[in-house]
Design an enzyme around this catalytic site. Sequence first.
Site, mmCIF file in Angstrom:
data_model
loop_
_atom_site.group_PDB
_atom_site.id
_atom_site.type_symbol
_atom_site.label_atom_id
_atom_site.label_comp_id
_atom_site.label_asym_id
_atom_site.label_seq_id
_atom_site.Cartn_x
_atom_site.Cartn_y
_atom_site.Cartn_z
ATOM 1 N N LYS A 52 30.262 -17.236 106.409
ATOM 2 C CA LYS A 52 29.123 -17.203 105.484
ATOM 3 C C LYS A 52 28.338 -18.516 105.573
ATOM 4 O O LYS A 52 27.105 -18.522 105.541
ATOM 5 C CB LYS A 52 29.607 -16.925 104.050
ATOM 6 C CG LYS A 52 30.090 -15.488 103.873
ATOM 7 C CD LYS A 52 30.800 -15.238 102.554
ATOM 8 C CE LYS A 52 31.427 -13.842 102.571
ATOM 9 N NZ LYS A 52 32.099 -13.464 101.311
ATOM 10 N N GLN A 96 34.633 -16.663 96.419
ATOM 11 C CA GLN A 96 35.344 -15.771 97.336
ATOM 12 C C GLN A 96 36.542 -15.128 96.630
ATOM 13 O O GLN A 96 37.379 -15.822 96.066
ATOM 14 C CB GLN A 96 35.813 -16.557 98.575
ATOM 15 C CG GLN A 96 36.446 -15.709 99.660
ATOM 16 C CD GLN A 96 35.460 -14.764 100.332
ATOM 17 O OE1 GLN A 96 34.318 -15.091 100.575
ATOM 18 N NE2 GLN A 96 35.913 -13.554 100.623
ATOM 19 N N ASP A 119 26.553 -11.879 94.714
ATOM 20 C CA ASP A 119 27.493 -10.783 94.980
ATOM 21 C C ASP A 119 27.213 -9.574 94.077
ATOM 22 O O ASP A 119 27.733 -8.485 94.314
ATOM 23 C CB ASP A 119 28.939 -11.239 94.738
ATOM 24 C CG ASP A 119 29.630 -11.713 96.015
ATOM 25 O OD1 ASP A 119 29.195 -11.294 97.104
ATOM 26 O OD2 ASP A 119 30.601 -12.490 95.905
HETATM 27 C C1 BQF Z 1 33.110 -7.143 111.756
HETATM 28 C C2 BQF Z 1 36.308 -8.727 102.863
HETATM 29 C C3 BQF Z 1 38.259 -7.501 102.164
HETATM 30 C C4 BQF Z 1 38.480 -8.413 101.132
HETATM 31 C C5 BQF Z 1 37.621 -9.482 100.958
HETATM 32 C C6 BQF Z 1 32.141 -8.890 110.273
HETATM 33 C C7 BQF Z 1 33.182 -9.464 108.166
HETATM 34 C C8 BQF Z 1 34.185 -8.580 108.468
HETATM 35 C C9 BQF Z 1 34.172 -7.835 109.623
HETATM 36 C C10 BQF Z 1 33.150 -10.256 106.904
HETATM 37 C C11 BQF Z 1 35.182 -8.950 103.745
HETATM 38 C C12 BQF Z 1 34.906 -8.022 104.870
HETATM 39 C C13 BQF Z 1 34.393 -10.084 103.541
HETATM 40 C C14 BQF Z 1 33.158 -7.991 110.540
HETATM 41 C C15 BQF Z 1 33.244 -10.426 104.450
HETATM 42 C C16 BQF Z 1 33.534 -8.252 105.466
HETATM 43 O O1 BQF Z 1 32.579 -7.590 112.800
HETATM 44 O O2 BQF Z 1 33.544 -5.995 111.701
HETATM 45 C C17 BQF Z 1 32.153 -9.621 109.089
HETATM 46 O O3 BQF Z 1 33.000 -11.452 106.989
HETATM 47 N N1 BQF Z 1 33.289 -9.666 105.655
HETATM 48 C C18 BQF Z 1 34.687 -10.947 102.455
HETATM 49 O O4 BQF Z 1 34.013 -11.947 102.246
HETATM 50 O O5 BQF Z 1 35.715 -10.695 101.648
HETATM 51 C C19 BQF Z 1 36.547 -9.631 101.821
HETATM 52 C C20 BQF Z 1 37.184 -7.649 103.012
#
Ligand code: BQF
Length: 284
Positions: A52, A96, A119
């Site tokens: 991020k 987060q 968010d």
């Molecule tokens: C990709 C997230 C579960 C719990 C908390 C690109 C992300 C993921 C996959 C990513 C996620 C999932 C995020 C891919 C942010 C998505 O190429 O397939 C990017 O960074 N995510 C999060 O901040 O918290 C989570 C999933």
Amino acid sequence: MNLINGKEVAAKVKNDVRGDAEYLSDCFGVKPGLAVILVGDDPASAVYVKNKTKDCAEVGFESFEHILPASTTQEELMALVKQLNADKKVHGILCQLPLPKHLNEREIINAIDPKKDVDAFHPENVGRIMIGDYDFLPCTPAGVMELIHSAGISVSGKKCTVIGRSNIVGKPMAMLLLHENGTVTVCHSKTRNLAEECKDADILVAAVGRAKLITADMVKEGAVVIDVGMNRDENGKLCGDVDFESVKDKAGFITPVPGGVGPMTRAMLMKNTLTAYKKAFGIR
Ligand code: BQF
């Protein structure tokens, strides 16, 4: 089968954001600023936060990382949120999730200024989504809608099945599909006949967190299949809630994991931060 390329669509979204941010930063003499809070040492969360921050640099935003130890107290975290609420350089605040278990997530979210809640987890923003009068949408459901639009798919009148009812994905996802006149069914762990509910769907959104739960026999021929899952399979490989190999030949459209919804989640965070910044300067 048509593959919906999330990386490509996300790059377009980020490019638009970058253009606007560049222009507006000149006008206002300050860049959009995103504060990201990470508490504890969950490795997945650390990667998400790092990416991020990287996205912020790519689109010309300033970012403020606050990496706190797992021992952080509720009072310390509340104090940080209040400090960021008051900070003029911070237009968006993201904490987060999940937080370490001794912390009260809800109290932290509720403390974030709704205007900086990129968010869209604050009750005020959740409520505004329910009535269709919102500034921010939660990043993942917003990203899914962008992907659907990018493929030229209309939701109106379609049978949409959402699997999963989390506050972060399933519930707002159902609401957004409803806003676009989908006929929406929300399935969960107590759903009697999941396979049947799925098979009825013209648009199927899987957000359960169970590797390869959705198999070809559960999918209608030609359906749009959106995979929000982020799981590890038996070999430790990243995979979604959809058994991609079996479903891809039956679906009309399908999103891969990785490279589908995930990149869109990140892109929409940048879009929300730009929106918060614009609102701070009274535009749009
Ligand atoms: C990709 C997230 C579960 C719990 C908390 C690109 C992300 C993921 C996959 C990513 C996620 C999932 C995020 C891919 C942010 C998505 O190429 O397939 C990017 O960074 N995510 C999060 O901040 O918290 C989570 C999933």
